[in-house]
Each structure stands twice: as structure tokens, then as C-alpha cells.
Write a protein that holds these residues in place. Structure first.
Motif, mmCIF file in Angstrom:
data_model
loop_
_atom_site.group_PDB
_atom_site.id
_atom_site.type_symbol
_atom_site.label_atom_id
_atom_site.label_comp_id
_atom_site.label_asym_id
_atom_site.label_seq_id
_atom_site.Cartn_x
_atom_site.Cartn_y
_atom_site.Cartn_z
ATOM 1 N N ASN A 113 0.992 -1.273 0.110
ATOM 2 C CA ASN A 113 -0.042 0.105 -0.077
ATOM 3 C C ASN A 113 0.858 1.345 -0.031
ATOM 4 N N LEU A 114 2.002 1.223 0.604
ATOM 5 C CA LEU A 114 2.822 2.319 0.808
ATOM 6 C C LEU A 114 3.417 2.575 -0.555
ATOM 7 N N LEU A 115 4.094 1.624 -1.137
ATOM 8 C CA LEU A 115 4.733 1.559 -2.202
ATOM 9 C C LEU A 115 3.994 2.084 -3.460
ATOM 10 N N THR A 116 2.621 1.691 -3.536
ATOM 11 C CA THR A 116 1.725 2.133 -4.529
ATOM 12 C C THR A 116 0.951 3.511 -4.363
ATOM 13 N N LEU A 117 1.258 4.282 -3.093
ATOM 14 C CA LEU A 117 0.596 5.243 -2.703
ATOM 15 C C LEU A 117 0.951 6.566 -3.807
ATOM 16 N N PRO A 118 2.456 6.556 -3.880
ATOM 17 C CA PRO A 118 3.043 7.523 -4.909
ATOM 18 C C PRO A 118 1.932 7.499 -6.143
ATOM 19 N N VAL A 119 2.114 6.253 -6.799
ATOM 20 C CA VAL A 119 1.465 6.246 -8.154
ATOM 21 C C VAL A 119 0.046 6.714 -8.030
ATOM 22 N N TYR A 120 -0.644 6.108 -6.986
ATOM 23 C CA TYR A 120 -2.257 6.586 -6.876
ATOM 24 C C TYR A 120 -2.313 8.181 -6.841
ATOM 25 N N LEU A 121 -1.315 8.831 -6.162
ATOM 26 C CA LEU A 121 -1.435 10.117 -5.983
ATOM 27 C C LEU A 121 -1.224 10.938 -7.414
ATOM 28 N N GLN A 122 -0.295 10.471 -8.090
ATOM 29 C CA GLN A 122 -0.192 10.993 -9.399
ATOM 30 C C GLN A 122 -1.351 10.786 -10.449
ATOM 31 N N LEU A 123 -2.007 9.579 -10.160
ATOM 32 C CA LEU A 123 -2.974 9.224 -11.276
ATOM 33 C C LEU A 123 -4.309 10.072 -10.774
ATOM 34 N N TRP A 124 -4.473 10.183 -9.377
ATOM 35 C CA TRP A 124 -5.650 10.581 -8.960
ATOM 36 C C TRP A 124 -5.490 11.732 -7.918
ATOM 37 N N PRO A 125 -4.916 12.876 -8.530
ATOM 38 C CA PRO A 125 -4.453 14.124 -7.808
ATOM 39 C C PRO A 125 -5.912 14.887 -7.103
ATOM 40 N N ASP A 126 -5.756 15.559 -6.020
ATOM 41 C CA ASP A 126 -6.920 16.262 -5.525
ATOM 42 C C ASP A 126 -6.413 17.748 -6.012
ATOM 43 N N PRO A 127 -7.224 18.495 -6.769
ATOM 44 C CA PRO A 127 -6.683 19.704 -7.095
ATOM 45 C C PRO A 127 -6.648 20.665 -5.900
ATOM 46 N N THR A 128 -7.678 20.377 -4.976
ATOM 47 C CA THR A 128 -7.975 21.267 -3.849
ATOM 48 C C THR A 128 -6.986 21.000 -2.664
ATOM 49 N N MET A 129 -6.165 20.307 -2.847
ATOM 50 C CA MET A 129 -5.048 20.178 -1.707
ATOM 51 C C MET A 129 -3.515 19.661 -2.063
ATOM 52 N N PRO A 130 -2.805 20.284 -1.648
ATOM 53 C CA PRO A 130 -1.337 20.133 -2.133
ATOM 54 C C PRO A 130 -0.932 18.760 -1.776
ATOM 55 N N TYR A 131 0.040 18.411 -2.788
ATOM 56 C CA TYR A 131 0.577 17.008 -2.790
ATOM 57 C C TYR A 131 0.935 16.562 -1.622
ATOM 58 N N ALA A 132 1.958 17.225 -0.812
ATOM 59 C CA ALA A 132 2.250 16.731 0.389
ATOM 60 C C ALA A 132 1.146 16.375 1.523
ATOM 61 N N MET A 133 0.247 17.298 1.391
ATOM 62 C CA MET A 133 -0.919 17.143 2.421
ATOM 63 C C MET A 133 -1.792 15.982 2.099
ATOM 64 N N GLU A 134 -1.977 15.840 0.734
ATOM 65 C CA GLU A 134 -2.620 14.481 0.273
ATOM 66 C C GLU A 134 -1.979 13.347 0.753
ATOM 67 N N ALA A 135 -0.623 13.382 0.527
ATOM 68 C CA ALA A 135 0.083 12.123 1.031
ATOM 69 C C ALA A 135 -0.038 11.783 2.520
ATOM 70 N N LEU A 136 0.000 12.818 3.151
ATOM 71 C CA LEU A 136 0.065 12.893 4.491
ATOM 72 C C LEU A 136 -1.556 12.176 5.071
ATOM 73 N N VAL A 137 -2.443 12.725 4.488
ATOM 74 C CA VAL A 137 -3.641 12.260 4.669
ATOM 75 C C VAL A 137 -3.968 10.811 4.524
ATOM 76 N N SER A 138 -3.356 10.362 3.320
ATOM 77 C CA SER A 138 -3.428 9.039 2.679
ATOM 78 C C SER A 138 -2.706 8.116 3.819
ATOM 79 N N VAL A 139 -1.764 8.511 4.221
ATOM 80 C CA VAL A 139 -0.741 7.813 5.191
ATOM 81 C C VAL A 139 -1.629 7.605 6.409
ATOM 82 N N LEU A 140 -2.207 8.768 7.020
ATOM 83 C CA LEU A 140 -3.063 8.733 8.283
ATOM 84 C C LEU A 140 -4.370 7.850 8.184
#
Length: 419
Positions: free
Chosen positions: A131-158
Motif C-alpha cells: 500500500n505504501l509503495l503504490t501510494l505515490p502512483v495513486y496520488l499521481q493518477l488521482w490528484p486532488d486539485p484542492t489539496m497540496p501533494y504533501a498534504m494529500e500524501a499525509l492524509v493518505s498515510v494517516l
């Protein structure tokens, strides 16, 4: 306690109830499993439909991507029904699928939760790592335009950590319930064993008491009956006295026998006898006990033996026989009783030397000495001396018996007498 645990057993998943490791997939779903699986399926489908309209990605391929995402997400929701049979494999597949399908992310989290709850650390660590290894790929394919990338990664890990933590909590709680159930069952087995052991010990105690009492009375009957048989020319007064002793002894022996049979019946645990919940000791405690013999009543025992024709030389070296502890006095009385009984059986016409001495702190010594042969021998069971040895050892004392240096038979015992 076991009843309370088993009452809520249906709350445990089928994989944690009775199935051994490696055969959990063959276990049928419990009522709780069906409720949870239906709720999980509806939750996955509902959240998937909510997120279906919020798919982000390449602008030029929005409609095809949305259609593919919905189809894959629907299949992932259906696959949730397989999470109990193949939890690790399904979790890995859904993790990879959720990388390219936003709608499959919720079923992937459900599969991850199942692995955390039902599988050991290594499979869980593997799924979490994927899950952690595929998380960057998921964030690249399905980015949230209302949230910075770092914040979206942090929320996903949480979110992953919350799912893992919740699963570990549920697993620990279920293992605690199973541990309590196992402990309750062990306690129940142990309690049943203690009851059985208490009954056995009480019956052994009763058997020792009855052997000592009945052997003494029956030996008296044998002596007097033998006198009537071999001395038919006895004076009528002596014949009447012997007959009275036989009648009285037989009556007392029958009374003792009735009492012990009644105690054993009450403590047998037979529901028809009303003894299913009482041990022999408890049953005996419910009956009025007759006065127990003490060291102060030794004189009566000696006099009874003398009336039966046994010459007894009695030497009592105890300051105050009535002050001897009840348990000590009773055991000393039984040892003397068995010694006199054996002397009558195997040396009926021979004199007996009886010595009882001791005091607080030094212990109580009992010694019965008689010739090896003399008169007609009365058959016995051979267990009386064994029972006396056990009686003395249970008190912390010792008992010895056998030929003495002068050729006579000696029975000696030492019993502790606290200060």
C-alpha cells in the motif's frame, strides 16, 4: 463465567471460533459474519458511488476513465465477499487495482483491515508495505486539485495508519475474548477436578475410619464368639455377658455401617439421591457427628479389650490427656485401636504392652508391643497398617511396625504435637 463468554460467541467471526489454522476458509459464515459482510459491501458501494463523480485525471479521457473506474470499482466491491477465504491475496490484488481505480480504494482498505485482524504480522506487513509503495502512483493518477501533494500524501498515510490501528485493536480484543473463554473453560475443568479429588479424599478418610472402627468391633465379636464355641461349659453368667457384648457390638457395627453408607450416598453425585452438588465431606458436615474419640477415652478402649480377654499393660505418660488437640488425640486413639485389634487377631491369649507418652513441642509417641503368636488367628484384610501409615504421614508424623529385637511384634508411631 463460561456461560457468559459462550453467550456472546456468535459475535466472534467464524475464522476465530473453532477452525484450526490452515482450514479457516472452510468455516461457514456465522450470523455476525453475514451482518458485517453485507454492511461492508453496502459501505464500499456507497462510498464508491460518492467518489465516482469526483474522479480527477487527464481531462481528455475523463469519460472513458470514469466508466472504467466504475466497472473496476463494482467488481472490487463484489470481491469483498472473498476477503474471508483469501484475505492476503485479495488485499494485494485490490491494492494494485486501487492504484488505477479510485472507486476500488474503499474495498482495498476493507481487505487491508481484514488482513490486520485475521493474519499474523508478516502478511500484514507485506500488505501495508505494498500500500505504501503504490501510494505515490495513486496520488499521481488521482490528484486532488484542492489539496497540496504533501498534504494529500499525509492524509493518505494517516488513513492507512487508522485502518491498521483499528484492525490491531479489534484483533487484540478478540484474542482477549478467546483467552478469557479458554481460561474459563480451564477453570471449570479444574473446579470439576477439585470436586472429584475432594470426594475421593473424603471417601478414603471415611474408609480409614470405618476400617479402624469395624475391625475393632468385629474382632471383639470374633473373640467372644470363639469363647462361646470353645467353652460351651461356661457359667450362664459368662455366657450371657458374652452374648450381650456380641449383641451390642453387632448393633454398633450396623449403626456405623448405616452412617457411612448414608454419607457416601449423599456425596455420590447421583441426581436421584439428591447429591449432585455436594461432596462426601459436605454431606458429612450436614449430619450430626457422634462424639469423636480422644486421648482421654483411651482408658475405655483398654478396658474394653481387657473385658474381651486381652491382658493389656497400659502406661500413659501424658500430663493432661484431655488437653491434647482433638486431631492428635483422635489419630493416636485410632493407632492404639488398630494395634489392640491386631493383637487380638494374631495373639489373642498373649499380653499386650501399650505406652503413650509425650507433650507439647516434643510430639506424642505411641507404642504397642505383643508376641507374634498366641491363640487362634482371625483373618484380616492386611490394609489396616497401611492406612495407619498414611494417617500418620498426613499429620506430618511417622509410623513403624515389624518384629522387635526381642522377637515380639512392635507397632510404634510418632505424631507432632505443636507447642
Amino acid at each position: 463465567m463460561t456461560e457468559h463468554v459462550l453467550e456472546y460467541r456468535w459475535l466472534l467471526p467464524a475464522t476465530l471460533q473453532d477452525a484450526p489454522e490452515g482450514r479457516r476458509s472452510a468455516v461457514r459464515r456465522s450470523t455476525r459474519d453475514w451482518i458485517v459482510d453485507i454492511a461492508v459491501f453496502l459501505l464500499s458501494a456507497g462510498l464508491g458511488l460518492i467518489t465516482a463523480d469526483e474522479v480527477h485525471g487527464l481531462v481528455g479521457a475523463t469519460e472513458p476513465i470514469r466508466a472504467i473506474d466504475q466497472v473496476v470499482g463494482a467488481l472490487a466491491c463484489v470481491a469483498v465477499w472473498l476477503r474471508r477465504r483469501w484475505p492476503v491475496g485479495l488485499a494485494l490484488v485490490l491494492t494494485l487495482v486501487s492504484t488505477v481505480s479510485n472507486m476500488a480504494s474503499v474495498p482495498a482498505l476493507v481487505a487491508l483491515f481484514t488482513v490486520v485482524v485475521h493474519r499474523p504480522f508478516r502478511p500484514m506487513a507485506l500488505v501495508v508495505g505494498v500500500n505504501l509503495l503504490t501510494l505515490p502512483v495513486y496520488l499521481q493518477l488521482w490528484p486532488d486539485p484542492t489539496m497540496p501533494y504533501a498534504m494529500e500524501a499525509l492524509v493518505s498515510v494517516l488513513v492507512l495508519l487508522v485502518v491498521v490501528g483499528w484492525g490491531m485493536f479489534v484483533r487484540a480484543r478478540r484474542q482477549l475474548v478467546l483467552s478469557l473463554r479458554d481460561r474459563a473453560e480451564r477453570a471449570e475443568v479444574e473446579a470439576a477436578f477439585q470436586v472429584t479429588r475432594a470426594r475421593r479424599l473424603e471417601r478414603e478418610r471415611i474408609a480409614r475410619e470405618m476400617h479402624d472402627v469395624l475391625a475393632h468391633r468385629l474382632s471383639l465379636l470374633s473373640v467372644h464368639a470363639g469363647a462361646l464355641e470353645y467353652r460351651p461349659d461356661m457359667p450362664p453368667r459368662d455366657v450371657a455377658r458374652a452374648a450381650e457384648v456380641i449383641r451390642s457390638g453387632a448393633h454398633q457395627a450396623l449403626q456405623d455401617l448405616r452412617e457411612v453408607i448414608g454419607v457416601l450416598r449423599l456425596g455420590s453425585g447421583d441426581p436421584e439421591d439428591g447429591g449432585g452438588s455436594a461432596t462426601a465431606g459436605e454431606a458429612a458436615s450436614d449430619r450430626p457427628d457422634r462424639p469423636q474419640p480422644t486421648l482421654a477415652t483411651l482408658a475405655d478402649l483398654v478396658e474394653e479389650s481387657r473385658l474381651a480377654g486381652t491382658e493389656v499393660e497400659f502406661d500413659l505418660r501424658v500430663g493432661d490427656p484431655s488437653g491434647v488437640p482433638a486431631g492428635l488425640g483422635r489419630n493416636a486413639y485410632r493407632i492404639v485401636q488398630e494395634g489392640l485389634t491386631n493383637a487380638r487377631k494374631h495373639a489373642a491369649a498373649a499380653p499386650v504392652e501399650l505406652t503413650v507418652a509425650g507433650g507439647p513441642g516434643e510430639g506424642l509417641t505411641v507404642e504397642v508391643v505383643n508376641p507374634v503368636t498366641g491363640g487362634r488367628s482371625v483373618p484380616g484384610s492386611g490394609t489396616g497398617l497401611i492406612g495407619l501409615t498414611e494417617r500418620a504421614e498426613l499429620m506430618g508424623g511417622r509410623l513403624e511396625y515389624g518384629p522387635a529385637p526381642d522377637g515380639r511384634f512392635r507397632l510404634g508411631a510418632w505424631l507432632p504435637w505443636p507447642e
